[in-house]
Design an enzyme around this catalytic site. Sequence first.
Site, PDB file in Angstrom:
ATOM      1  N   TYR A 109     -19.813 -41.601 -40.495  1.00  0.00           N
ATOM      2  CA  TYR A 109     -18.453 -42.135 -40.561  1.00  0.00           C
ATOM      3  C   TYR A 109     -18.436 -43.506 -39.889  1.00  0.00           C
ATOM      4  O   TYR A 109     -18.999 -43.685 -38.799  1.00  0.00           O
ATOM      5  CB  TYR A 109     -17.482 -41.184 -39.873  1.00  0.00           C
ATOM      6  CG  TYR A 109     -16.112 -41.783 -39.687  1.00  0.00           C
ATOM      7  CD1 TYR A 109     -15.395 -42.297 -40.765  1.00  0.00           C
ATOM      8  CD2 TYR A 109     -15.544 -41.879 -38.425  1.00  0.00           C
ATOM      9  CE1 TYR A 109     -14.154 -42.872 -40.593  1.00  0.00           C
ATOM     10  CE2 TYR A 109     -14.287 -42.449 -38.240  1.00  0.00           C
ATOM     11  CZ  TYR A 109     -13.603 -42.946 -39.327  1.00  0.00           C
ATOM     12  OH  TYR A 109     -12.373 -43.535 -39.147  1.00  0.00           O
TER      13      TYR A 109
ATOM     14  N   ARG B 126      -1.111 -35.677 -18.817  1.00  0.00           N
ATOM     15  CA  ARG B 126      -2.328 -36.372 -19.228  1.00  0.00           C
ATOM     16  C   ARG B 126      -3.523 -35.418 -19.160  1.00  0.00           C
ATOM     17  O   ARG B 126      -4.532 -35.633 -19.829  1.00  0.00           O
ATOM     18  CB  ARG B 126      -2.598 -37.609 -18.357  1.00  0.00           C
ATOM     19  CG  ARG B 126      -3.730 -38.483 -18.935  1.00  0.00           C
ATOM     20  CD  ARG B 126      -3.845 -39.825 -18.242  1.00  0.00           C
ATOM     21  NE  ARG B 126      -4.568 -39.726 -16.993  1.00  0.00           N
ATOM     22  CZ  ARG B 126      -4.170 -40.267 -15.840  1.00  0.00           C
ATOM     23  NH1 ARG B 126      -3.022 -40.908 -15.782  1.00  0.00           N
ATOM     24  NH2 ARG B 126      -4.898 -40.145 -14.753  1.00  0.00           N
TER      25      ARG B 126
END
Length: 424
Positions: A143, A69
């Site tokens: 966006y 992770r």
Amino acid sequence: MKEKKTVDQINKELRKKWDTLKFDTQQIRAGEDPYPETPSSLRLPLYATKSYIYPTLTEMLKNHYFYSRTENPTLYALDKKLATLHGGEEAISVASGMAAVHLACSSVLQQRLKRIKPKKIFKYLPQTHPEQLPNIVMHKNQYTGTYRLFMNLYPQMGIEPRIVDMRDLDQVKNAIDDQTKLIFVETPANPSIDIIDIHECTNLIHNSGGKCIVDNTFASPVLQKPFELGADIVVESLTKYINGHGDALGGVIIGPKNDIQNIRYFWQELEGAVMSPFNAWLILRGCRTLSIRMKKHCENAMEIAQYLETHPKVATVIYPGLESHPSHLIAKKQMSDFGGMMGFELQSAEDSYKFIDLLKVIKVGVSLGDTTSLIEYTSLMTGIDLASWEKRLMGISDTHFRFSIGLEDPEDLIKDLEQALNQL
């Protein structure tokens, strides 16, 4: 006995070597040649593991791989390559472009609270000091994923979004005050293909002590180097041009070592927006041909933009390489070429709706930066969940198309556009 070099020492030596190479060589070698874990392999292996084990605790504490992770050898190579290509100190690859935007902005906007007793947390809530709410300055055309993040989520976290037309530097200057933590610049902007002056915007925010984050997705490091223009942090959606093959999601954040370490060891650990090793492996593959692909994207786009600009059934063409683009000179100043993205509009919504169904070679689909040409009817695809007033604010009309020009022969693409336009 010769003392074993630390990971940091190895990193510095390798980066020094990669920085002496030209861009086309960097995109093949940086992060991969040599690769300390597998020095004899021509291609980097895929490390599909979650944990790393060592013979002793002492050996474990000397290393920097513990849990995927946080760090993984395949992602490590991609991080080093992308940092080198952008000219930044460090990079962290994450699950998507939106993950990159959110983690980068969070690292600048949010105050980290360490070991605060529950009874003392209330004093950090926005309601306690409403006159000191941090704000972020953003372009009116953004966006839509980033727009939703800034407009729908951040206000609930006590962050004020300030929307301006960032092409007008006076508007930018007037929006900045002593609570402005960052200015977010996306250029070329999605989907309007607006061009924003990175250097001038960074000067304005630096004068107030804030930071500038640049979304460089449409340009890639081949065409635009935001760090050379003053940016503090750069984000990109790796899903698009850097991967380039339409088969992997990813995002990257590039910036100073301290900022990236903060994102890696706090924000990503906390939010878990981790890229899979397989996607990193695919994106490394895509990186190796980035500059060759970008050259072809640009060549095709210019030829098609010039064709569309002269067609009587096309009302407007928005491409930075055309002198008719209102910010052509700024694009020429800060970009080495003009990219593979354009917008164009037809005369009516009725024609537009009909036109997109008539295309045969050009594929209708969201996303961009692929080897395959992709077109979208903006208001009904990327912009479908925007209110009418938001579309007007962002300049998304009912006749607007966002066109990502691929690597096909431009003659075939023009023939496809021609046959569709002739049927209107």
